[in-house]
Design a protein around this motif. Structure first.
Motif, PDB file in Angstrom:
ATOM      1  N   ASP A 301      69.595   4.552 -99.482  1.00 34.61           N
ATOM      2  CA  ASP A 301      70.397   4.196 -98.302  1.00 34.61           C
ATOM      3  C   ASP A 301      69.576   4.273 -97.025  1.00 34.61           C
ATOM      4  O   ASP A 301      69.573   3.350 -96.208  1.00 34.61           O
ATOM      5  N   LEU A 302      68.908   5.393 -96.834  1.00 37.11           N
ATOM      6  CA  LEU A 302      68.224   5.643 -95.568  1.00 37.11           C
ATOM      7  C   LEU A 302      66.884   4.921 -95.485  1.00 37.11           C
ATOM      8  O   LEU A 302      66.434   4.565 -94.394  1.00 37.11           O
ATOM      9  N   TYR A 303      66.258   4.693 -96.629  1.00 36.70           N
ATOM     10  CA  TYR A 303      65.006   3.946 -96.628  1.00 36.70           C
ATOM     11  C   TYR A 303      65.232   2.522 -96.129  1.00 36.70           C
ATOM     12  O   TYR A 303      64.483   2.005 -95.291  1.00 36.70           O
ATOM     13  N   LEU A 304      66.286   1.868 -96.606  1.00 34.95           N
ATOM     14  CA  LEU A 304      66.512   0.478 -96.216  1.00 34.95           C
ATOM     15  C   LEU A 304      66.956   0.347 -94.761  1.00 34.95           C
ATOM     16  O   LEU A 304      66.832  -0.715 -94.160  1.00 34.95           O
ATOM     17  N   THR A 305      67.492   1.429 -94.163  1.00 36.66           N
ATOM     18  CA  THR A 305      67.886   1.349 -92.754  1.00 36.66           C
ATOM     19  C   THR A 305      66.684   1.247 -91.839  1.00 36.66           C
ATOM     20  O   THR A 305      66.783   0.712 -90.737  1.00 36.66           O
ATOM     21  N   GLY A 306      65.540   1.796 -92.282  1.00 35.08           N
ATOM     22  CA  GLY A 306      64.356   1.786 -91.445  1.00 35.08           C
ATOM     23  C   GLY A 306      64.555   2.480 -90.117  1.00 35.08           C
ATOM     24  O   GLY A 306      63.924   2.134 -89.113  1.00 35.08           O
ATOM     25  N   LEU A 307      65.433   3.493 -90.089  1.00 39.51           N
ATOM     26  CA  LEU A 307      65.750   4.162 -88.829  1.00 39.51           C
ATOM     27  C   LEU A 307      64.491   4.707 -88.160  1.00 39.51           C
ATOM     28  O   LEU A 307      63.737   5.471 -88.762  1.00 39.51           O
ATOM     29  N   LYS A 308      64.296   4.318 -86.935  1.00 41.47           N
ATOM     30  CA  LYS A 308      63.135   4.796 -86.184  1.00 41.47           C
ATOM     31  C   LYS A 308      63.648   5.436 -84.895  1.00 41.47           C
ATOM     32  O   LYS A 308      63.679   4.810 -83.831  1.00 41.47           O
ATOM     33  N   CYS A 309      64.088   6.658 -85.043  1.00 38.56           N
ATOM     34  CA  CYS A 309      64.650   7.393 -83.912  1.00 38.56           C
ATOM     35  C   CYS A 309      64.669   8.871 -84.263  1.00 38.56           C
ATOM     36  O   CYS A 309      64.481   9.252 -85.415  1.00 38.56           O
ATOM     37  N   ALA A 310      64.912   9.702 -83.278  1.00 38.32           N
ATOM     38  CA  ALA A 310      64.978  11.144 -83.506  1.00 38.32           C
ATOM     39  C   ALA A 310      66.288  11.516 -84.180  1.00 38.32           C
ATOM     40  O   ALA A 310      67.354  10.997 -83.823  1.00 38.32           O
ATOM     41  N   ILE A 311      66.220  12.407 -85.166  1.00 39.60           N
ATOM     42  CA  ILE A 311      67.398  12.921 -85.867  1.00 39.60           C
ATOM     43  C   ILE A 311      67.279  14.440 -85.909  1.00 39.60           C
ATOM     44  O   ILE A 311      66.280  14.978 -86.404  1.00 39.60           O
ATOM     45  N   LYS A 312      68.288  15.113 -85.411  1.00 37.70           N
ATOM     46  CA  LYS A 312      68.226  16.575 -85.400  1.00 37.70           C
ATOM     47  C   LYS A 312      68.340  17.157 -86.807  1.00 37.70           C
ATOM     48  O   LYS A 312      67.557  18.014 -87.201  1.00 37.70           O
ATOM     49  N   VAL A 313      69.349  16.699 -87.568  1.00 41.78           N
ATOM     50  CA  VAL A 313      69.570  17.231 -88.914  1.00 41.78           C
ATOM     51  C   VAL A 313      69.769  16.063 -89.871  1.00 41.78           C
ATOM     52  O   VAL A 313      70.653  15.222 -89.663  1.00 41.78           O
ATOM     53  N   LEU A 314      68.963  16.015 -90.919  1.00 34.06           N
ATOM     54  CA  LEU A 314      69.059  14.959 -91.921  1.00 34.06           C
ATOM     55  C   LEU A 314      69.480  15.562 -93.252  1.00 34.06           C
ATOM     56  O   LEU A 314      68.840  16.493 -93.752  1.00 34.06           O
ATOM     57  N   TYR A 315      70.565  15.023 -93.827  1.00 37.52           N
ATOM     58  CA  TYR A 315      71.011  15.405 -95.163  1.00 37.52           C
ATOM     59  C   TYR A 315      70.597  14.281 -96.110  1.00 37.52           C
ATOM     60  O   TYR A 315      71.235  13.232 -96.167  1.00 37.52           O
ATOM     61  N   LEU A 316      69.511  14.498 -96.838  1.00 36.62           N
ATOM     62  CA  LEU A 316      68.903  13.461 -97.658  1.00 36.62           C
ATOM     63  C   LEU A 316      69.084  13.779 -99.142  1.00 36.62           C
ATOM     64  O   LEU A 316      68.642  14.819 -99.619  1.00 36.62           O
ATOM     65  N   ASN A 317      69.740  12.873 -99.852  1.00 33.90           N
ATOM     66  CA  ASN A 317      69.963  13.041-101.285  1.00 33.90           C
ATOM     67  C   ASN A 317      68.997  12.156-102.064  1.00 33.90           C
ATOM     68  O   ASN A 317      69.043  10.930-101.948  1.00 33.90           O
ATOM     69  N   VAL A 318      68.115  12.780-102.844  1.00 33.13           N
ATOM     70  CA  VAL A 318      67.227  12.030-103.718  1.00 33.13           C
ATOM     71  C   VAL A 318      67.889  11.969-105.087  1.00 33.13           C
ATOM     72  O   VAL A 318      67.907  12.953-105.830  1.00 33.13           O
ATOM     73  N   CYS A 319      68.467  10.812-105.386  1.00 34.76           N
ATOM     74  CA  CYS A 319      69.213  10.662-106.637  1.00 34.76           C
ATOM     75  C   CYS A 319      68.258  10.502-107.810  1.00 34.76           C
ATOM     76  O   CYS A 319      67.039  10.408-107.647  1.00 34.76           O
TER      77      CYS A 319
END
Length: 419
Positions: A301-319
């Motif tokens: 999900d997050l890889y395809l967004t290509g988000l390029k910005c600051a994020i304070k807290v990231l909840y990342l699920n590696v399925c």
């Protein structure tokens, strides 16, 4: 509340009514019903307590009882209702619909000044089959929260007529709605919900898959703080970044979250990479979010967004089948301060990928890591694997990162008995 006389609880003892009513706020609905039968004061006060709690209607007998309850005391009870969940198959017109008529009459004739939340299950059928009830709900001007599912053309028309200024809107789209004539853009949430763009603070959308041209965005939703997008088949973020510029909490679940398998990985990765390139180009051209505090999603999900910005807290699920090669670009592009990493895979350390990734983040803004490792029920860990995870966890704790040490490393490892 005016001072009430004491309530006799035993010979020679008395309990003030205001104390008894305060105690009654903690008892069950059944007990409240029994208290209502004891005296006139509790008959009125316990009725209020019943309606100040969440009311869930799941059967036609529930609806009959609820309607009769509302009409008692010449509808005076209606003003105490706060939250209503209507999860029942209503009789279809022209079948007898006295129950629906009774509820409609109450809405049209009595005050619901405290009603702030409605949840309509089977919304499209209810609103389409009972237009007077739909009109009654639309006339309410006190709602701040509305949950509707599934939403079709009738439900979207109902939203346009709603008199309330919603702060929270949760919508599950009817399957295939966005594939019909004119639906690809007219029914898009950014367009369909613009009536609430000056008041909406939380938007949760499930099942809408069509993309939207930026030219159709005529205004922003400046107050939206939380955006939840579930199962967009075409996850292009530029319209959402433009329409919801002040989002602080983002949760994204795409169709790739549970579609990656060893057999489909090659084909899906080419599509994911294409979405990522488009999203990156759009953000380079039009900008990205600037106020994100929490972001939640899977690696795909997050890889395809290509988000390029600051994020304070990231909840990342590696399925289970998410490539570890996605993780590092996510963390580098997004400039993450605190990472909660949830790993569910046969080899949760990715053959050394995780330690390698963290070493490459030595000069990143990452300050804190919470590592959650868990396995599927059918998988087994031997003692060597468990030792490897524990050893890696200890090493991560001592790894220097951004001039400090990772203060929080938490490894959640299931026991054999739990597998």
């Amino acid at each position: 509340m005016p001072e009430l006389p004491p309530y006799a609880v035993g010979q020679g003892h008395a309990l003030p009514y205001d104390v008894l009513i305060e105690i009654a706020t903690f008892v069950s609905r059944t007990t409240l019903s029994r208290l209502m039968k004891t005296c006139r004061i509790l008959y009125h006060e316990c009725a209020k307590l019943q309606l100040r709690r969440r009311v869930v209607i799941e059967t036609l007998p529930d609806l009959a009882s609820f309607s009769a309850f509302l009409h008692a005391e010449v509808g005076g009870r209606c003003r105490w209702l706060r939250e209503l969940v209507l999860d029942v198959e209503l009789p279809q017109i022209p079948a007898p619909d006295g129950l629906t008529r009774s509820l409609t009459t109450a809405i049209q004739n009595y005050s619901f000044q405290s009603l702030t939340s409605i949840q309509l299950e089977n919304a499209e059928n209810v609103l389409n089959s009972h237009p007077k009830l739909s009109t009654g709900f639309a006339s309410l001007d006190t709602l701040t929260t509305l949950i509707v599912r599934p939403a079709g053309t009738t439900t979207l028309a109902f939203l346009k007529n709603l008199q309330s200024d919603l702060r929270t809107l949760i919508v599950t789209y009817e399957h295939g709605l966005d594939q019909g004539h004119g639906g690809k853009e007219a029914f898009h949430p950014i367009v369909a919900f613009k009536k609430f763009r000056h008041t909406l603070e939380t938007l949760e959308v499930h099942g809408y898959e069509a993309e939207l041209s930026r030219t159709r965005i005529t205004g922003t939703y400046p107050r939206v703080q939380e955006l939840i997008l579930d199962s967009p088949d075409c996850p292009l973020l530029a319209p959402y970044i433009h329409a919801f510029p002040n989002v602080r909490n983002l949760s994204l679940t795409t169709v790739f979250a549970d579609r990656l398998t060893p057999d489909s990985l090659f084909l899906e990765m080419s599509l994911i990479d294409a979405f990522r390139r488009t999203n990156q180009n759009d953000q380079a051209k039009f900008g990205s979010w600037t106020k994100l505090e929490t972001v939640t999603g899977t690696a795909a999900d997050l890889y395809l967004t290509g988000l390029k910005c600051a994020i304070k807290v990231l909840y990342l699920n590696v399925c289970q089948w998410d490539p570890w090669s996605m993780v590092l670009p996510i963390l580098l592009d997004a400039s993450v301060s605190k990472l909660h990493l949830f790993v569910a895979a046969f080899n949760p350390l990715g053959d050394g990928a995780l330690p390698s990734i963290l070493e490459q983040l030595a000069h990143s803004p990452l300050e804190s890591l919470n590592l959650h490792i868990h396995l599927c029920a059918q998988e087994e860990w031997d003692d060597d694997q468990r030792t490897m995870v524990n050893y890696t966890s200890l090493n991560l704790t001592g790894m220097p990162l951004a001039g400090t040490r990772i203060p929080n490393v938490y490894a959640q490892v299931p026991t054999h008995s739990a597998l």
